[in-house]
Design an enzyme around this catalytic site. Sequence first.
Site, PDB file in Angstrom:
ATOM      1  N   ARG A 104      -0.842 -13.054   4.529  1.00 52.84           N
ATOM      2  CA  ARG A 104      -0.539 -13.572   5.859  1.00 52.84           C
ATOM      3  C   ARG A 104       0.077 -14.957   5.763  1.00 52.84           C
ATOM      4  O   ARG A 104      -0.507 -15.859   5.177  1.00 52.84           O
ATOM      5  CB  ARG A 104      -1.826 -13.612   6.712  1.00 52.84           C
ATOM      6  CG  ARG A 104      -1.521 -13.910   8.171  1.00 52.84           C
ATOM      7  CD  ARG A 104      -2.661 -13.523   9.073  1.00 52.84           C
ATOM      8  NE  ARG A 104      -3.834 -14.340   8.881  1.00 52.84           N
ATOM      9  CZ  ARG A 104      -4.881 -14.343   9.712  1.00 52.84           C
ATOM     10  NH1 ARG A 104      -4.898 -13.548  10.753  1.00 52.84           N
ATOM     11  NH2 ARG A 104      -5.916 -15.106   9.469  1.00 52.84           N
ATOM     12  N   THR A 108       3.298 -18.501  10.452  1.00 54.65           N
ATOM     13  CA  THR A 108       3.573 -17.506  11.500  1.00 54.65           C
ATOM     14  C   THR A 108       2.403 -16.552  11.726  1.00 54.65           C
ATOM     15  O   THR A 108       2.342 -15.863  12.744  1.00 54.65           O
ATOM     16  CB  THR A 108       4.799 -16.653  11.121  1.00 54.65           C
ATOM     17  OG1 THR A 108       4.478 -15.882   9.959  1.00 54.65           O
ATOM     18  CG2 THR A 108       5.996 -17.534  10.812  1.00 54.65           C
ATOM     19  N   ASP A 200     -15.903 -11.241   3.799  1.00 53.05           N
ATOM     20  CA  ASP A 200     -14.615 -10.924   3.174  1.00 53.05           C
ATOM     21  C   ASP A 200     -14.815  -9.801   2.166  1.00 53.05           C
ATOM     22  O   ASP A 200     -15.435  -9.993   1.114  1.00 53.05           O
ATOM     23  CB  ASP A 200     -14.057 -12.175   2.484  1.00 53.05           C
ATOM     24  CG  ASP A 200     -12.641 -11.956   1.969  1.00 53.05           C
ATOM     25  OD1 ASP A 200     -12.458 -11.078   1.097  1.00 53.05           O
ATOM     26  OD2 ASP A 200     -11.721 -12.646   2.434  1.00 53.05           O
ATOM     27  N   ASP A 203     -13.528 -10.517  -1.497  1.00 51.76           N
ATOM     28  CA  ASP A 203     -14.389 -11.427  -2.249  1.00 51.76           C
ATOM     29  C   ASP A 203     -15.657 -10.714  -2.702  1.00 51.76           C
ATOM     30  O   ASP A 203     -16.135 -10.928  -3.822  1.00 51.76           O
ATOM     31  CB  ASP A 203     -14.754 -12.636  -1.401  1.00 51.76           C
ATOM     32  CG  ASP A 203     -13.621 -13.653  -1.299  1.00 51.76           C
ATOM     33  OD1 ASP A 203     -12.698 -13.581  -2.132  1.00 51.76           O
ATOM     34  OD2 ASP A 203     -13.666 -14.507  -0.411  1.00 51.76           O
TER      35      ASP A 203
END
Length: 209
Positions: A104, A108, A200, A203
């Site tokens: 990502r 933006t 996450d 992770d």
Amino acid sequence: MSKVVIMDHPLIQHKIGYIRRVETGTKDFRQTISEIAMLICYEATRSLPLADVEITTPICDTTVKELKGKKMAIVPILRAGLGMVDGVLNLIPAAKIGHIGLYRDPETLQPVEYYCKLPADCAEREVFVVDPMLATGGSSVAAIQMLKDKGCKKIHFMCIIAAPEGIAKMQAEHPDVDLYVGALDEKLNDHGYIVPGLGDAGDRIFGTK
């Protein structure tokens, strides 16, 4: 409109409850993610087309059912999607595997492709995109568009936990792609994490912070 299947199998619910726990370690988390992927795949492949095939058993000739035409391709979204691949392969060991890498953009907030490698005949296969979490839906929508741009027509999406926002975005952008979801959670928080979620997934699968 695409079909959204929320899993209600007791084994899937039990295992998702286990991986949500903060004390579940990397080894057990990784193993359970794989088991959940296998169980979801069992449901997601329920409508694959079959063909009649003539065979000979030790007793006589007979007609059996086999998967029709080209088989499957599994396409994990890197990196967390890798945690679901082995579970799917346990059911369909002949499936080919592609990889799509997205990150990502911090400015933006849009997904940017950094890797895409697909089987040469991917367009002729039933493609199952896998990613443990469907949060905002940005990466999943982009990955599926990449597959469509390369000619894939029969695309399915499998995830373990989804937020309503992600499902809504997927249905708006790809109404022809069925979604198979282990658990539908409450919402996204201000940081784009699923609540209650499990943190996450990447992770926790790979033991990184």
